[in-house]
Design a protein around this motif. Sequence first.
Motif: not given
Length: 81
Positions: A67, A71-73
Amino acid sequence: MVRRRGIYEVEILGKQLCCTLCDGKMFHHREIYLDLELPKKIDREQLTLQSLMCKVCSTTQLVQEKTDGTKTNIVYIEVKT
Protein backbone atom coordinates in the motif's frame (compact mmCIF):
# COMPACT_ATOMS: atom_id res chain seq x y z
CA MET A 1 -5.19 -14.89 9.77
CA VAL A 2 -7.94 -13.04 7.93
CA ARG A 3 -10.23 -14.76 5.47
CA ARG A 4 -12.53 -12.86 3.18
CA ARG A 5 -15.73 -14.85 2.82
CA GLY A 6 -16.86 -15.31 -0.75
CA ILE A 7 -15.33 -15.61 -4.17
CA TYR A 8 -13.37 -12.82 -5.82
CA GLU A 9 -12.00 -11.65 -9.12
CA VAL A 10 -8.67 -10.02 -8.37
CA GLU A 11 -6.79 -7.22 -10.10
CA ILE A 12 -3.09 -6.75 -9.43
CA LEU A 13 -1.57 -3.50 -10.63
CA GLY A 14 -4.67 -2.93 -12.76
CA LYS A 15 -4.56 -6.31 -14.54
CA GLN A 16 -6.91 -9.22 -13.89
CA LEU A 17 -5.29 -12.18 -12.16
CA CYS A 18 -5.68 -15.51 -13.98
CA CYS A 19 -4.83 -18.95 -12.64
CA THR A 20 -1.47 -20.12 -13.96
CA LEU A 21 -2.76 -23.67 -14.42
CA CYS A 22 -6.33 -23.46 -15.78
CA ASP A 23 -6.72 -19.74 -16.63
CA GLY A 24 -9.57 -19.42 -14.09
CA LYS A 25 -10.49 -15.93 -12.91
CA MET A 26 -12.30 -16.59 -9.58
CA PHE A 27 -10.43 -17.08 -6.30
CA HIS A 28 -10.95 -17.80 -2.61
CA HIS A 29 -8.82 -15.59 -0.33
CA ARG A 30 -6.86 -15.66 2.93
CA GLU A 31 -3.93 -13.75 4.40
CA ILE A 32 -0.74 -15.43 5.60
CA TYR A 33 1.66 -13.73 8.01
CA LEU A 34 5.36 -14.64 8.02
CA ASP A 35 8.17 -13.32 10.20
CA LEU A 36 11.25 -12.80 8.05
CA GLU A 37 14.70 -13.48 9.44
CA LEU A 38 16.79 -10.82 7.71
CA PRO A 39 20.53 -10.07 8.02
CA LYS A 40 21.48 -8.27 11.25
CA LYS A 41 21.85 -4.92 9.41
CA ILE A 42 18.12 -4.89 8.65
CA ASP A 43 15.39 -4.98 11.29
CA ARG A 44 13.12 -7.99 11.45
CA GLU A 45 9.89 -7.41 9.57
CA GLN A 46 6.61 -9.17 9.06
CA LEU A 47 5.56 -10.13 5.55
CA THR A 48 1.86 -10.36 4.72
CA LEU A 49 0.99 -12.50 1.73
CA GLN A 50 -2.41 -12.79 0.08
CA SER A 51 -3.14 -16.44 -0.66
CA LEU A 52 -5.49 -16.76 -3.62
CA MET A 53 -6.87 -20.24 -4.37
CA CYS A 54 -8.43 -20.84 -7.79
CA LYS A 55 -12.08 -21.86 -7.51
CA VAL A 56 -11.79 -24.23 -10.51
CA CYS A 57 -8.57 -26.21 -9.89
CA SER A 58 -7.50 -25.15 -6.34
CA THR A 59 -4.08 -23.89 -7.46
CA THR A 60 -2.74 -21.41 -4.91
CA GLN A 61 -0.95 -18.18 -5.78
CA LEU A 62 0.74 -15.95 -3.20
CA VAL A 63 0.94 -12.18 -3.72
CA GLN A 64 2.47 -9.56 -1.45
CA GLU A 65 0.08 -6.66 -0.90
CA LYS A 66 1.72 -3.23 -0.92
CA THR A 67 0.00 0.00 0.00
CA ASP A 68 1.08 3.54 -0.73
CA GLY A 69 -1.12 5.80 1.38
CA THR A 70 -4.62 5.08 0.09
CA LYS A 71 -3.58 3.07 -2.99
CA THR A 72 -2.99 -0.69 -3.00
CA ASN A 73 -1.64 -3.02 -5.66
CA ILE A 74 -4.49 -5.56 -5.17
CA VAL A 75 -8.20 -4.93 -5.79
CA TYR A 76 -10.81 -7.54 -4.79
CA ILE A 77 -14.11 -7.68 -6.68
CA GLU A 78 -16.65 -9.99 -5.05
CA VAL A 79 -18.57 -12.15 -7.52
CA LYS A 80 -21.81 -14.06 -7.04
CA THR A 81 -21.82 -17.72 -8.06
